[in-house]
Write a protein that holds these residues in place. Structure first.
Motif: not given
Length: 110
Positions: A43, A51, A90, A57-59, A47
């Motif tokens: 993960r 980025t 996401k 940022r996908p978080d 991610e």
């Protein structure tokens, strides 16, 4: 199996026109990279790659219409050309890749 193989089958639907180009860019960036053994490692790799290629940022919290424009992902056609859907990545694309990783790792353990 390597990370780029997770990208072999393209999704049948996309969020915006830049999404398929990002899919291919991520595949190329990860070409030849061995599959990480752990979920959090794969993960983090996905991610981080996302980025690096998008600047997003996908978080982070994203809304349905949140996008990022990347000129290198533009093809020259359409209103959403070069735009990446953060919501799609996401909640759809990254989970697809994580599911494929889990299936590959589970298959390799048998």
């Amino acid at each position: 199996m390597t990370m780029d193989e997770l990208f072999a089958r393209r999704p049948t639907t996309w969020g915006l026109r830049g999404d398929p180009r990002l899919w291919e860019a991520m595949r190329e960036r990860l070409r030849g990279t061995e599959l990480p053994a752990g979920f959090f490692a794969v993960r983090a790799l996905l991610e981080r790659t996302f980025t690096e290629l998008t600047g997003a940022r996908p978080d982070e919290l994203v809304g349905q219409d949140d996008t990022v424009y990347r000129p290198e992902l533009a093809t020259g056609s359409g209103m959403s050309d070069g735009h990446v859907s953060l919501h799609y990545w996401k909640f759809t694309a990254l989970p697809i890749l994580l599911d494929r990783w889990a299936a590959a790792v589970g298959h390799m353990e048998r």
